[in-house]
Design a protein around this motif. Structure first.
Motif, PDB file in Angstrom:
ATOM      1  N   TRP A  72       0.845  -1.186   0.000  1.00  0.00           N
ATOM      2  CA  TRP A  72       0.000   0.000   0.000  1.00  0.00           C
ATOM      3  C   TRP A  72       0.880   1.234   0.000  1.00  0.00           C
ATOM      4  CZ3 TRP A  72      -2.406   2.306   5.003  1.00  0.00           C
ATOM      5  CH2 TRP A  72      -3.191   3.422   4.697  1.00  0.00           C
ATOM      6  N   MET A  73       0.625   2.132  -0.945  1.00  0.00           N
ATOM      7  CA  MET A  73       1.280   3.442  -0.982  1.00  0.00           C
ATOM      8  C   MET A  73       0.202   4.500  -0.757  1.00  0.00           C
ATOM      9  SD  MET A  73       4.515   2.694  -1.805  1.00  0.00           S
ATOM     10  CE  MET A  73       5.288   4.102  -2.601  1.00  0.00           C
ATOM     11  N   SER A  74       0.469   5.452   0.129  1.00  0.00           N
ATOM     12  CA  SER A  74      -0.562   6.441   0.448  1.00  0.00           C
ATOM     13  C   SER A  74       0.019   7.837   0.492  1.00  0.00           C
ATOM     14  CB  SER A  74      -1.220   6.118   1.801  1.00  0.00           C
ATOM     15  OG  SER A  74      -0.305   6.280   2.869  1.00  0.00           O
ATOM     16  N   VAL A  75      -0.855   8.819   0.300  1.00  0.00           N
ATOM     17  CA  VAL A  75      -0.486  10.223   0.460  1.00  0.00           C
ATOM     18  C   VAL A  75      -0.542  10.537   1.950  1.00  0.00           C
ATOM     19  CG1 VAL A  75      -1.115  12.603  -0.042  1.00  0.00           C
ATOM     20  CG2 VAL A  75      -1.337  10.858  -1.820  1.00  0.00           C
ATOM     21  N   GLY A  76       0.616  10.565   2.600  1.00  0.00           N
ATOM     22  CA  GLY A  76       0.656  10.800   4.032  1.00  0.00           C
ATOM     23  C   GLY A  76       0.018   9.662   4.813  1.00  0.00           C
ATOM     24  N   GLU A  77      -0.296   9.959   6.062  1.00  0.00           N
ATOM     25  CA  GLU A  77      -0.882   8.965   6.954  1.00  0.00           C
ATOM     26  C   GLU A  77      -2.337   9.324   7.261  1.00  0.00           C
ATOM     27  OE1 GLU A  77       0.658   6.324   7.811  1.00  0.00           O
ATOM     28  OE2 GLU A  77       2.814   6.723   7.766  1.00  0.00           O
ATOM     29  N   MET A  78      -3.096   8.325   7.643  1.00  0.00           N
ATOM     30  CA  MET A  78      -4.485   8.551   8.044  1.00  0.00           C
ATOM     31  C   MET A  78      -4.508   9.037   9.495  1.00  0.00           C
ATOM     32  SD  MET A  78      -6.554   5.387   6.334  1.00  0.00           S
ATOM     33  CE  MET A  78      -7.147   5.490   4.643  1.00  0.00           C
ATOM     34  N   VAL A  79      -4.274  10.317   9.670  1.00  0.00           N
ATOM     35  CA  VAL A  79      -4.100  10.850  11.022  1.00  0.00           C
ATOM     36  C   VAL A  79      -5.388  11.397  11.635  1.00  0.00           C
ATOM     37  CG1 VAL A  79      -1.638  11.352  10.820  1.00  0.00           C
ATOM     38  CG2 VAL A  79      -3.279  12.984   9.930  1.00  0.00           C
ATOM     39  N   GLY A  80      -6.347  11.795  10.819  1.00  0.00           N
ATOM     40  CA  GLY A  80      -7.609  12.284  11.355  1.00  0.00           C
ATOM     41  C   GLY A  80      -8.538  11.142  11.710  1.00  0.00           C
ATOM     42  N   SER A  81      -9.374  11.340  12.730  1.00  0.00           N
ATOM     43  CA  SER A  81     -10.307  10.281  13.118  1.00  0.00           C
ATOM     44  C   SER A  81     -11.560  10.881  13.730  1.00  0.00           C
ATOM     45  CB  SER A  81      -9.650   9.313  14.107  1.00  0.00           C
ATOM     46  OG  SER A  81      -9.339   9.977  15.318  1.00  0.00           O
ATOM     47  N   PHE A  82     -12.631  10.083  13.707  1.00  0.00           N
ATOM     48  CA  PHE A  82     -13.922  10.503  14.252  1.00  0.00           C
ATOM     49  C   PHE A  82     -14.601   9.278  14.850  1.00  0.00           C
ATOM     50  CE2 PHE A  82     -18.527  11.079  13.856  1.00  0.00           C
ATOM     51  CZ  PHE A  82     -18.727  12.375  14.311  1.00  0.00           C
ATOM     52  N   GLU A  83     -14.946   9.363  16.128  1.00  0.00           N
ATOM     53  CA  GLU A  83     -15.639   8.259  16.803  1.00  0.00           C
ATOM     54  C   GLU A  83     -16.889   8.813  17.472  1.00  0.00           C
ATOM     55  OE1 GLU A  83     -13.066   6.098  19.479  1.00  0.00           O
ATOM     56  OE2 GLU A  83     -11.303   6.646  18.298  1.00  0.00           O
ATOM     57  N   THR A  84     -17.921   7.996  17.463  1.00  0.00           N
ATOM     58  CA  THR A  84     -19.152   8.407  18.119  1.00  0.00           C
ATOM     59  C   THR A  84     -19.924   7.177  18.568  1.00  0.00           C
ATOM     60  OG1 THR A  84     -21.166   9.742  17.889  1.00  0.00           O
ATOM     61  CG2 THR A  84     -20.451   8.504  15.957  1.00  0.00           C
ATOM     62  N   ASN A  85     -20.908   7.394  19.440  1.00  0.00           N
ATOM     63  CA  ASN A  85     -21.666   6.261  19.975  1.00  0.00           C
ATOM     64  C   ASN A  85     -22.586   5.625  18.943  1.00  0.00           C
ATOM     65  OD1 ASN A  85     -23.187   8.890  20.472  1.00  0.00           O
ATOM     66  ND2 ASN A  85     -24.817   7.391  20.814  1.00  0.00           N
ATOM     67  N   ASP A  86     -22.948   6.359  17.903  1.00  0.00           N
ATOM     68  CA  ASP A  86     -23.793   5.803  16.849  1.00  0.00           C
ATOM     69  C   ASP A  86     -22.891   5.191  15.793  1.00  0.00           C
ATOM     70  OD1 ASP A  86     -25.423   5.348  14.590  1.00  0.00           O
ATOM     71  OD2 ASP A  86     -26.844   6.898  15.232  1.00  0.00           O
ATOM     72  N   PRO A  87     -22.861   3.869  15.658  1.00  0.00           N
ATOM     73  CA  PRO A  87     -21.916   3.219  14.747  1.00  0.00           C
ATOM     74  C   PRO A  87     -22.121   3.595  13.289  1.00  0.00           C
ATOM     75  CG  PRO A  87     -23.524   1.631  15.600  1.00  0.00           C
ATOM     76  CD  PRO A  87     -23.694   2.894  16.380  1.00  0.00           C
ATOM     77  N   PHE A  88     -23.333   4.019  12.916  1.00  0.00           N
ATOM     78  CA  PHE A  88     -23.560   4.399  11.526  1.00  0.00           C
ATOM     79  C   PHE A  88     -22.666   5.570  11.128  1.00  0.00           C
ATOM     80  CE2 PHE A  88     -25.416   7.429   8.584  1.00  0.00           C
ATOM     81  CZ  PHE A  88     -25.597   6.653   7.456  1.00  0.00           C
ATOM     82  N   TYR A  89     -22.669   6.635  11.934  1.00  0.00           N
ATOM     83  CA  TYR A  89     -21.916   7.839  11.562  1.00  0.00           C
ATOM     84  C   TYR A  89     -20.412   7.614  11.679  1.00  0.00           C
ATOM     85  CZ  TYR A  89     -26.558   9.794  11.793  1.00  0.00           C
ATOM     86  OH  TYR A  89     -27.889  10.023  11.580  1.00  0.00           O
ATOM     87  N   GLN A  90     -20.020   6.794  12.640  1.00  0.00           N
ATOM     88  CA  GLN A  90     -18.597   6.480  12.767  1.00  0.00           C
ATOM     89  C   GLN A  90     -18.110   5.720  11.534  1.00  0.00           C
ATOM     90  OE1 GLN A  90     -17.113   5.291  16.594  1.00  0.00           O
ATOM     91  NE2 GLN A  90     -15.793   3.714  15.695  1.00  0.00           N
ATOM     92  N   ARG A  91     -18.902   4.736  11.091  1.00  0.00           N
ATOM     93  CA  ARG A  91     -18.501   3.964   9.907  1.00  0.00           C
ATOM     94  C   ARG A  91     -18.564   4.828   8.644  1.00  0.00           C
ATOM     95  NH1 ARG A  91     -17.475  -0.737   7.384  1.00  0.00           N
ATOM     96  NH2 ARG A  91     -18.687  -1.262   5.524  1.00  0.00           N
TER      97      ARG A  91
END
Length: 781
Positions: free
Chosen positions: A337-356
């Protein structure tokens, strides 16, 4: 304007100076041919080094890609950046030369060198065709350039290098049509060059006597590569060879039964497939992915015995599918896998729909980024500027500096392709004007890029092109812009896929034009362009005064009340600021909740408009209705081009991440370069949110929770920043606000004395505080 011209002239002078400093003796080299389409060319150079210097920076340029090994060790996996327009390239076009220069890479090779004999091996791949403007400009010649000053020795590309067209690669792999510039790989291992330093099979005694000496094609600067500019984007992150997710179930080694072997990736990503097998000569191994639009595949003919191969033309998908003939012993299957930078941003929430959904959106962003942002990684890989405008919002919540630099490149590439003052959408093989996308690019990319990065130089370069384009729009007697369609030789009257017959084009374009004027005025104010400010102000005023009269039709905006009740047009009325706030609830109720005509390109703007109207729950509900069918597909990790499914399953313009981060978590910059930002959440039914924002100032870490009458907000903000904290009043009966164990607000009054905290007032929505950089823990009673 004079200041911008001076900056531009300095840039040109500097590009000439770079050529003189970094390319003293190097020659562009290739084989005798100028370069057939889809050519893979191998180079070798042996040098003797007496001492290893403190620095060993090699400058390398190529059309189109290169892989570099030194003493058998991989140094660069896929170097080079697609040739595109540049500031100096713009000058060349005015002189009727080519509209481009060539990028070069600076690579530190010190740790790979040793005293004595060193062998440099390079595999260069020349594409030789163009598909979309802004994506890649063909020089019409394959070329490779190398120079490294080691003090007592200078290594330069010249006639002393050995060269050979790699006989195992078949150049006649054009069955993927004309939409993707890269080619599939067809490789015959029976013609392999063996231990020429392709992998770690280094041999000082490799015999290259039957190789030719390289043909010199000219010193820098020379046509068709012209002046070279250092590539300011970051190298791709090489995550190394990895096992597939179902690796253990494959039980290596095993004997193939001839059935397709399906190897699972962690998510939809850009990969190069790898295998190690053992078998007879002349068998055909086929590699592709589950992506039905994938234009890249691998066809490999085996040699006798053990063999290792990695196919360098990247593909994408959720699975990599190997079809290996029966009887072949399969020792290993891997991917890189080659990527542009790293996946550094993240978002978590109690509702699994919006997190996914947020996670799928981030995956979509990454799979649509490489050496440019693209609409999709399969059908086109093209720099469409409307897609970039959609991507812009969530780049700043998802990507590190590599992503921000790639956005800078998208801006500069786009403006330098301007023709006849038109900022084009960079369509297939031409500068194609889509007025809606061009206006959106000004409003939602150029100014937001500056506001998030504080990159004044790029703003200065873009400004003249912004003014030129906006000046092309004629104004009607009623104070609104004349609808611009077929105004240029190659324009396209397109606003959105979605439900096409419901698109209301006139208010859409008028609102986009107004939004572009607002952003352009901010640019002019930042640069002190008084004449432009006056011009923008006049047009902003007339449109604001005229829009309602022309389009407000009994509870919603429409150019024809019997024909259009368009969610896109009404969303833009809110986003642009043209709609009267007193009418927001009518617009949401009458149009934005019931009518779901937009494609993903416009969907996020509808959701954002609902948030701006204060209808956060309704926005989240619409988001779930639109994306539920995709989020529920557990084998799908990226988002489709069209609802409910259609086109590519990884399309750049799915930007609900922007809405979740900016409006639901409530995190956005309030001053240039995130020197100040706010955290004013609007959680609706959500009870917890955790977000990491990779701002230009550093990581911003936010954790929010609410339970009964208790609201908690934890913040870690970087050095040199201040943050405005909004404690939401809705759904709470707040009597006290504490910072740790210290009460800082009590029954409407600020309790002073806590270092670094200032009360800045309250409104109907929030109790607001400002804090300096540090770690903060707010809690209500």
């Amino acid at each position: 304007m004079k200041k911008i011209q001076l900056v531009f002239l300095f840039f040109l002078f500097n590009s000439f100076f770079i050529d003189a400093q970094n390319w003293k003796n190097a020659q562009w080299i290739w084989n005798q041919e100028d370069g057939a389409l889809n050519s893979w060319i191998a180079f070798r150079k042996t040098v003797v080094i007496k001492t290893i210097p403190e620095k060993a920076l090699a400058n390398i340029a190529v059309d189109s890609r290169f892989w570099l090994w030194i003493n058998g060790e991989m140094v660069v996996f896929e170097g080079g950046s697609s040739r595109g327009s540049s500031q100096a390239g713009e000058w060349n076009r005015k002189e009727k030369i080519t509209p481009t220069n060539t990028w070069y890479e600076e690579v530190d090779i010190k740790k790979y060198l040793k005293k004595g004999k060193n062998t440099i091996a390079v595999l260069a791949w020349y594409w030789g065709r163009e598909t979309h403007k802004g994506t890649y400009i063909d020089s019409n010649k394959g070329g490779f350039l190398f120079e490294c000053d080691l003090g007592d020795t200078t290594i330069t590309s010249d006639v002393s290098w050995k060269v050979k067209k790699h006989p195992a690669y078949d150049s006649n792999t054009i069955e993927n049509g004309n939409s993707v510039v890269q080619y599939p790989v067809k490789y015959d291992a029976r013609k392999d060059l063996n231990d020429w330093s392709k992998y770690a099979w280094y041999s000082e005694n490799y015999n290259d006597n039957n190789w030719s000496f390289a043909a010199e094609k000219g010193k820098v600067p020379t046509a068709p590569w012209y002046h070279l500019e250092k590539n300011y984007t970051e190298p791709l992150v090489n995550h190394g060879l990895k096992n597939y997710e179902n690796n253990s179930a494959l039980n290596f080694p095993f004997i193939s039964d001839g059935k397709t072997i399906i190897c699972k990736l962690p998510f939809n990503m850009q990969i190069t497939p790898y295998f190690e097998v053992e078998g007879d000569s002349g068998e055909i191994i086929e590699i592709t992915t589950d992506n039905r639009l994938n234009k890249i595949s691998t066809n490999y003919t085996t040699k006798a015995g053990n063999q290792i191969f990695e196919s360098f033309s990247w593909m994408n998908g959720h699975t990599v599918n190997y079809t290996i003939p029966a009887g072949i012993r399969v020792k290993s299957l891997k991917y890189r896998w080659m990527s542009v930078g790293e996946m550094v941003g993240s978002f978590e929430t109690n509702d699994p729909f919006y997190q996914r959904l947020w996670w799928m959106g981030r995956n979509t962003l990454f799979v649509c980024a490489r050496d440019n942002f693209m609409d999709c990684p399969d059908r086109e890989r093209a720099l469409w500027i409307g897609d970039v405008a959609d991507q812009t919002g969530y780049i700043f919540y998802s990507m590190d500096n590599a992503g921000r630099l790639l956005l800078k490149k998208a801006i500069l590439n786009t403006i330098n392709f301007s023709e006849n003052k038109v900022i084009g959408a960079l369509g297939p093989l031409r500068v194609r004007e889509l007025p809606g996308q061009s206006l959106q690019f000004i409003a939602q990319t150029i100014w937001p890029y500056y506001f998030n990065t504080a990159d004044l130089e790029t703003l200065q370069k873009a400004n003249p092109y912004v003014f030129d384009y906006l000046s092309l729009f004629e104004m009607k007697a009623n104070g609104l812009p004349k609808y611009r369609v077929r105004a240029s030789p190659d324009s396209w009257d397109w606003n959105d896929w979605g439900v096409k017959e419901t698109v209301d084009p006139e208010p859409i374009q008028a609102a986009f034009y107004y939004m572009a004027l607002i952003s352009a005025k901010k640019i002019a104010e930042e640069l002190g362009e008084i004449t432009q400010i006056t011009w923008y102000t006049k047009r902003i005023k007339t449109i604001k005064e005229s829009f309602d009269t022309a389009f407000w039709k009994d509870g919603f905006y429409s150019s024809d009340i019997l024909k259009f009740k368009d969610d896109r047009a009404n969303a833009l009325a809110i986003l642009s600021g043209l709609a009267n706030p007193n009418n927001y609830n009518q617009i949401v109720k009458n149009v934005l909740i019931p009518n779901k005509f937009s494609s993903p390109h416009f969907e996020w703007m509808v959701e954002e408009a609902m948030c701006m109207a204060g209808n956060y729950e309704a926005s989240l509900n619409r988001m779930k209705e639109q994306y539920q069918s995709q989020v529920n597909q557990k084998n799908l990790t990226t988002l489709y081009e069209m609802f409910p499914r259609g086109g590519s399953y990884n399309h750049a313009w799915n930007a609900s991440n922007t809405v979740l981060s900016k409006h639901i978590a409530g995190i956005e910059p309030t001053k240039v370069g995130w020197s100040q930002f706010k955290v004013c959440p609007n959680m609706a039914h959500l009870t917890t949110i955790k977000q990491i924002v990779p701002s230009v100032q550093g990581e911003i870490i936010v954790a929010i929770s609410k339970k009964e009458n208790v609201f908690k907000l934890d913040l870690e903000n970087p050095e040199g920043t201040t943050a405005i904290i909004g404690i939401p009043k809705k759904d709470f009966n707040i009597s006290k606000v504490k910072l740790g164990n210290t009460i800082i607000w009590n029954k409407g009054k600020f309790v002073d004395g806590t270092f670094g905290v200032t009360w800045i007032g309250e409104n109907s929505d929030f109790i607001k505080f400002e804090v300096i950089s540090g770690k903060w823990n707010f809690e209500t009673e």
